[in-house]
Motif scaffolding. Structure first.
Motif, short mmCIF file in Angstrom:
data_model
loop_
_atom_site.label_atom_id
_atom_site.label_comp_id
_atom_site.label_asym_id
_atom_site.label_seq_id
_atom_site.Cartn_x
_atom_site.Cartn_y
_atom_site.Cartn_z
N PHE A 8 0.86 -1.18 0.00
CA PHE A 8 0.00 0.00 0.00
C PHE A 8 0.89 1.23 0.00
O PHE A 8 1.69 1.44 0.93
N ASP A 9 0.78 2.01 -1.08
CA ASP A 9 1.70 3.13 -1.31
C ASP A 9 0.88 4.40 -1.50
O ASP A 9 -0.35 4.37 -1.58
N SER A 10 1.57 5.53 -1.63
CA SER A 10 0.88 6.79 -1.86
C SER A 10 0.44 6.85 -3.33
O SER A 10 0.85 6.04 -4.15
N ALA A 11 -0.36 7.87 -3.65
CA ALA A 11 -0.81 8.05 -5.03
C ALA A 11 0.37 8.43 -5.93
O ALA A 11 0.31 8.24 -7.13
N LYS A 12 1.43 8.97 -5.34
CA LYS A 12 2.62 9.33 -6.12
C LYS A 12 3.82 8.57 -5.56
O LYS A 12 4.56 9.10 -4.72
N PRO A 13 4.01 7.31 -6.00
CA PRO A 13 5.09 6.49 -5.44
C PRO A 13 6.45 7.17 -5.56
O PRO A 13 6.76 7.78 -6.58
N GLY A 14 7.22 7.05 -4.50
CA GLY A 14 8.57 7.61 -4.52
C GLY A 14 8.64 9.10 -4.28
O GLY A 14 9.71 9.70 -4.34
N ILE A 48 3.86 -1.77 3.84
CA ILE A 48 3.40 -0.38 3.88
C ILE A 48 4.52 0.51 3.33
O ILE A 48 5.70 0.32 3.65
N ALA A 49 4.12 1.45 2.48
CA ALA A 49 5.08 2.36 1.83
C ALA A 49 4.46 3.74 1.75
O ALA A 49 3.28 3.93 2.05
N GLY A 50 5.24 4.69 1.31
CA GLY A 50 4.70 6.02 1.03
C GLY A 50 4.92 7.01 2.15
O GLY A 50 4.18 7.02 3.14
N GLY A 51 5.95 7.80 2.02
CA GLY A 51 6.17 8.88 2.98
C GLY A 51 6.63 8.43 4.35
O GLY A 51 6.51 9.18 5.33
N VAL A 62 8.36 -2.88 5.70
CA VAL A 62 8.18 -1.44 5.47
C VAL A 62 9.09 -1.03 4.32
O VAL A 62 10.21 -1.54 4.20
N ASP A 63 8.61 -0.13 3.48
CA ASP A 63 9.36 0.30 2.29
C ASP A 63 9.59 1.80 2.43
O ASP A 63 8.65 2.56 2.68
N VAL A 64 10.84 2.21 2.27
CA VAL A 64 11.14 3.64 2.35
C VAL A 64 12.11 4.02 1.25
O VAL A 64 12.97 3.24 0.87
N SER A 65 11.94 5.22 0.74
CA SER A 65 12.88 5.73 -0.26
C SER A 65 13.28 7.15 0.12
O SER A 65 14.31 7.37 0.74
N SER A 66 12.42 8.12 -0.21
CA SER A 66 12.85 9.52 0.03
C SER A 66 12.96 9.89 1.50
O SER A 66 13.67 10.84 1.84
N GLY A 67 12.30 9.14 2.37
CA GLY A 67 12.37 9.45 3.81
C GLY A 67 13.73 9.20 4.43
O GLY A 67 13.97 9.58 5.58
N VAL A 68 14.62 8.53 3.70
CA VAL A 68 15.98 8.33 4.21
C VAL A 68 17.00 8.99 3.27
O VAL A 68 18.13 8.54 3.15
#
Ligand SMILES: O=C(O)c1ccccc1NCC(=O)[C@H](O)[C@H](O)COP(=O)(O)O
Length: 135
Positions: A61-67, A86-89, A107-113
């Motif tokens: 489950f991700d945000s409407a704008k992944p990444g 869970i992903a997104g922000g 948990v999936d993270v990209s821009s938050g780190v």
């Protein structure tokens, strides 16, 4: 751009991948074709109906704008009895809250780190600390 089913199967046959993360509106038939060949399918979506009905091995489950670093709409879903990502922000400041609410498998993270668009070792450490301390 999403790869075609044939492209995913070719990567699997070549031993390059064993799992595929597909985004958006993915027909159940396409997911089943990949699974029948032995591929683990992760279906990334912000659609609560897909979260419930997709035959994928994992729902992400991700945000409407992944990444984008934008948080997924946590009010759209509740704790799920299925393998769940869970992903997104996510950030070190909110990941524990996400774990408490959804009890996800991953948990999936990209821009938050990241800092200035690059992965930041201190933020990654801080994120992992928050995950380990979460209940
Ligand atoms: O991973 C991909 O191939 C991909 C393709 C198309 C859109 C997004 C894609 N991945 C994004 C992610 O998996 C991000 O990690 C996720 O959206 C979280 O991002 P962030 O909000 O920056 O933490």
């Amino acid at each position: 751009m999403e790869p075609s089913t044939e492209e995913v199967l070719a990567l699997y046959s070549a031993g390059i991948i064993h799992a595929a993360q597909l985004h958006g509106s993915i027909p159940a038939e396409q997911i089943k074709i990949l699974q029948n060949k032995g591929i683990t399918v992760i279906h990334a979506t912000n659609n609560p109906q897909s979260v419930k009905k997709s035959p994928a091995n994992y729902i992400m489950f991700d945000s409407a704008k992944p990444g984008s670093g934008k948080r997924a709409d946590w009010d759209k879903i509740s704790h799920l009895q299925r393998p769940f990502i869970i992903a997104g922000g996510l950030t070190a400041n909110n990941v524990a809250q996400a774990i408490t609410k959804f009890q996800p498998d991953i948990v999936d993270v990209s821009s938050g780190v990241e800092t200035d668009g690059k992965k930041d070792p201190q933020k990654i450490k801080s994120f992992i600390r928050s995950v380990r301390n979460a209940k």
